[in-house]
Design an enzyme around this catalytic site. Structure first.
Site, short mmCIF file in Angstrom:
data_model
loop_
_atom_site.label_atom_id
_atom_site.label_comp_id
_atom_site.label_asym_id
_atom_site.label_seq_id
_atom_site.Cartn_x
_atom_site.Cartn_y
_atom_site.Cartn_z
N SER A 123 0.81 -1.23 0.00
CA SER A 123 0.00 0.00 0.00
C SER A 123 0.84 1.27 0.00
O SER A 123 1.92 1.32 0.60
CB SER A 123 -0.87 -0.02 1.26
N GLU A 125 0.19 3.59 1.80
CA GLU A 125 0.30 4.01 3.21
C GLU A 125 1.71 3.74 3.74
O GLU A 125 2.10 4.31 4.77
CB GLU A 125 -0.72 3.28 4.07
N TYR A 147 -1.38 0.33 10.77
CA TYR A 147 -1.69 -0.32 9.49
C TYR A 147 -0.50 -0.18 8.54
O TYR A 147 -0.05 -1.15 7.92
CB TYR A 147 -2.95 0.30 8.86
P1 NDP Z 1 -11.44 -4.65 2.11
O1 NDP Z 1 -11.38 -4.14 3.50
O2 NDP Z 1 -12.64 -4.31 1.26
O3 NDP Z 1 -11.35 -6.26 2.16
C1 NDP Z 1 -10.53 -6.92 3.08
C2 NDP Z 1 -10.78 -8.42 2.98
O4 NDP Z 1 -9.95 -9.10 3.93
C3 NDP Z 1 -12.22 -8.85 3.28
O5 NDP Z 1 -12.59 -9.85 2.37
C4 NDP Z 1 -12.11 -9.43 4.69
O6 NDP Z 1 -13.10 -10.37 5.00
C5 NDP Z 1 -10.73 -10.08 4.60
N1 NDP Z 1 -10.15 -10.39 5.91
C6 NDP Z 1 -9.96 -9.55 6.94
N2 NDP Z 1 -9.40 -10.19 7.97
C7 NDP Z 1 -9.22 -11.49 7.58
C8 NDP Z 1 -8.67 -12.64 8.20
N3 NDP Z 1 -8.22 -12.62 9.45
N4 NDP Z 1 -8.62 -13.79 7.49
C9 NDP Z 1 -9.10 -13.84 6.22
N5 NDP Z 1 -9.65 -12.79 5.59
C10 NDP Z 1 -9.69 -11.62 6.26
O7 NDP Z 1 -10.10 -4.22 1.37
P2 NDP Z 1 -9.83 -3.82 -0.17
O8 NDP Z 1 -10.50 -4.79 -1.05
O9 NDP Z 1 -10.05 -2.37 -0.34
O10 NDP Z 1 -8.24 -4.02 -0.25
C11 NDP Z 1 -7.66 -5.29 -0.57
C12 NDP Z 1 -6.23 -5.34 -0.04
O11 NDP Z 1 -5.48 -4.30 -0.66
C13 NDP Z 1 -6.07 -5.13 1.46
O12 NDP Z 1 -4.97 -5.90 1.87
C14 NDP Z 1 -5.75 -3.64 1.58
O13 NDP Z 1 -5.04 -3.40 2.77
C15 NDP Z 1 -4.91 -3.45 0.34
N6 NDP Z 1 -4.90 -2.13 -0.24
C16 NDP Z 1 -6.07 -1.51 -0.57
C17 NDP Z 1 -6.07 -0.29 -1.19
C18 NDP Z 1 -7.34 0.42 -1.54
O14 NDP Z 1 -7.28 1.62 -1.84
N7 NDP Z 1 -8.48 -0.26 -1.58
C19 NDP Z 1 -4.79 0.37 -1.55
C20 NDP Z 1 -3.61 -0.40 -1.19
C21 NDP Z 1 -3.68 -1.59 -0.57
P3 NDP Z 1 -14.55 -9.97 5.62
O15 NDP Z 1 -15.42 -9.65 4.44
O16 NDP Z 1 -14.94 -11.20 6.34
O17 NDP Z 1 -14.34 -8.78 6.50
P1 GDR Z 2 -6.77 5.80 3.61
O1 GDR Z 2 -8.32 5.93 3.21
O2 GDR Z 2 -6.55 6.06 5.05
O3 GDR Z 2 -6.02 6.63 2.64
O4 GDR Z 2 -6.52 4.24 3.38
P2 GDR Z 2 -9.55 6.71 3.86
O5 GDR Z 2 -10.55 6.83 2.79
O6 GDR Z 2 -9.97 6.10 5.15
O7 GDR Z 2 -8.93 8.17 4.20
C1 GDR Z 2 -8.44 9.04 3.21
C2 GDR Z 2 -8.19 10.43 3.79
O8 GDR Z 2 -9.45 11.05 4.10
C3 GDR Z 2 -9.33 11.69 5.35
N1 GDR Z 2 -10.66 11.83 5.99
C4 GDR Z 2 -11.45 10.81 6.37
N2 GDR Z 2 -11.29 9.47 6.27
C5 GDR Z 2 -12.31 8.67 6.71
N3 GDR Z 2 -12.19 7.35 6.59
N4 GDR Z 2 -13.44 9.20 7.28
C6 GDR Z 2 -13.64 10.55 7.42
O9 GDR Z 2 -14.65 10.98 7.93
C7 GDR Z 2 -12.60 11.40 6.93
N5 GDR Z 2 -12.45 12.75 6.87
C8 GDR Z 2 -11.28 13.00 6.29
C9 GDR Z 2 -8.39 10.81 6.15
O10 GDR Z 2 -7.86 11.52 7.27
C10 GDR Z 2 -7.37 10.46 5.07
O11 GDR Z 2 -6.41 11.46 4.99
C11 GDR Z 2 -7.03 3.56 2.24
C12 GDR Z 2 -7.31 2.09 2.66
O12 GDR Z 2 -7.98 1.45 1.60
C13 GDR Z 2 -6.03 1.36 2.94
O13 GDR Z 2 -6.32 -0.02 3.17
C14 GDR Z 2 -5.10 1.50 1.73
O14 GDR Z 2 -3.88 0.85 1.97
C15 GDR Z 2 -4.85 2.98 1.44
O15 GDR Z 2 -6.10 3.59 1.18
C16 GDR Z 2 -3.97 3.17 0.23
#
Ligand code: NDP
Ligand code: GDR
Length: 323
Positions: A123, A125, A147
């Site tokens: 990520s 992050e 995280y």
């Molecule tokens: P989500 O939060 O939508 O999905 C996370 C998934 O992980 C869910 O299917 C959840 O299952 C599963 N999970 C959580 N804990 C466990 C566990 N202990 N064992 C097995 N499965 C588990 O994430 P995204 O689809 O947005 O992201 C996918 C991956 O990419 C993650 O690793 C995230 O950190 C990473 N990522 C995401 C980004 C983004 O912008 N979306 C950017 C960069 C990285 P359940 O449905 O049961 O909760």
């Molecule tokens: P992020 O996503 O932390 O970048 O992680 P998120 O959408 O939670 O926050 C983005 C930015 O928005 C600001 N923010 C708020 N965020 C949330 N959630 N709720 C609020 O009310 C709010 N107001 C302002 C946050 O401070 C932050 O700066 C996501 C996740 O998908 C991670 O798993 C992934 O790795 C990274 O993106 C890349």
């Protein structure tokens, strides 16, 4: 048919990836954790085309069993505790799943299917307090949340298994990617769902935290294509995946509200609860390596993404209301 194992298949990315792999002719095995209520909303439409198997990143033997039974050729490790604010409240759980979970997966693969190809969901992050603008594969890491720290561990253990055991293990360093399937607590979906609820008279405001932070937001469906491309290369390598553009949370609000003919300033309220102990202020990718070596590019731009998400939330709520 090649077999692909997807952890986190019930999440945003897992659902899009599974759909794409089915289209490409894979047998898709999706690992889900046991829960008292089924969380298959995002994969309902493909449930009868994939194999669902129970397993948990906390539990090593469940992972070994999945590898033994299904013998995957490609493994996409998307499962994680992925919500940044939760990682301060549950730092140990986040470390167990998002960090050590990666080692458990890699070790199960090393023992049972060492020739399979492994994708780790790293990520942006990890860049946290950024040391360079824009961020590329060589930018030093400086995570700003439990995280982010857990993802750094997952990233490096993937590289370590590649170098120690000659495994095909890669990390995609993905910047934020969103969609109508994004979880409701992430800021983009919180805004688009809020806009739709306000427009349809169900709410009067949205409480948000830091509007100044800047993110590189793309469309999730474009990003799962990059994951697959990384596993098709001749040799394993890590790639930054993003749009190369950055936008403030405020700008996301402006576009989302104005799509519904509303002014965000009237409806967005500052709520201290949504500010973080340590913030990531600015993320912007340099995706040139992915473009050159994978031929990967975004298809959906920022404004189109925001409007697509607002429209999807309007449609969803109207359908629920029977309108
Ligand atoms: P989500 O939060 O939508 O999905 C996370 C998934 O992980 C869910 O299917 C959840 O299952 C599963 N999970 C959580 N804990 C466990 C566990 N202990 N064992 C097995 N499965 C588990 O994430 P995204 O689809 O947005 O992201 C996918 C991956 O990419 C993650 O690793 C995230 O950190 C990473 N990522 C995401 C980004 C983004 O912008 N979306 C950017 C960069 C990285 P359940 O449905 O049961 O909760
Ligand atoms: P992020 O996503 O932390 O970048 O992680 P998120 O959408 O939670 O926050 C983005 C930015 O928005 C600001 N923010 C708020 N965020 C949330 N959630 N709720 C609020 O009310 C709010 N107001 C302002 C946050 O401070 C932050 O700066 C996501 C996740 O998908 C991670 O798993 C992934 O790795 C990274 O993106 C890349």
């Amino acid at each position: 048919m090649p077999v692909a194992l997807v952890t986190g298949i019930t999440g945003q990315d897992g659902s899009y990836l599974a759909e794409m792999l089915l289209e490409k002719g894979y047998d898709v095995v999706g690992m889900v954790r046991r829960s008292s209520t089924i969380t298959f909303d995002r994969i309902e439409q493909i449930q009868d085309k994939i194999t669902i198997v129970q397993g948990d990143l906390h539990d090593q033997s469940s992972l070994v069993n999945v590898f033994e039974e299904y013998k995957p050729d490609e493994v996409y490790n998307l499962a994680a505790q992925s919500f940044v604010p939760t990682s301060w409240n549950q730092p140990v759980l986040t470390g167990e799943v998002t960090a050590l979970g990666v080692t458990r997966m890699l070790d199960a693969m090393r023992l049972v299917r060492p020739k399979a190809r492994f994708y780790q969901a790293s990520s942006s992050e990890m860049f946290g307090k950024v040391q360079e603008v824009p961020q590329s594969e060589s930018t030093p890491l400086y995570p700003r949340s439990p995280y982010g720290v857990a993802k750094v561990y997952g990233h490096w253990i993937t590289i370590n298994y590649r170098e120690s055991y000659d495994m095909f293990a890669v990390s995609g360093i993905l910047f934020n990617h969103e969609s109508p399937r994004r979880g409701l607590e992430f800021v983009t979906r919180k805004i688009t769902n809020g806009v739709a609820r306000i427009k349809l008279g169900l709410d009067t405001e949205i409480g948000l935290g830091n509007l100044d932070s800047r993110r590189d937001w793309g469309y999730a469906k474009d990003y799962v294509e990059a994951m697959w491309l990384m596993l098709q290369k001749d040799s394993p390598d890590d790639y930054v995946i993003g749009t190369g553009e950055t936008h403030e949370v405020r700008e996301f609000c402006e576009i989302a509200f104005s799509y519904a003919d509303l002014d965000y300033k009237e409806f967005v309220k500052k709520d201290e609860r949504f500010f973080r102990p340590a913030e990531v202020d600015l993320l912007v990718s340099d995706p040139s390596k992915a473009k050159q070596e994978l031929g990967w590019e975004i298809k959906v731009g920022f404004k189109e993404l925001v409007e697509m998400m607002v429209q999807a939330d309007l449609d969803k709520i109207k359908q629920k209301l029977g309108q």
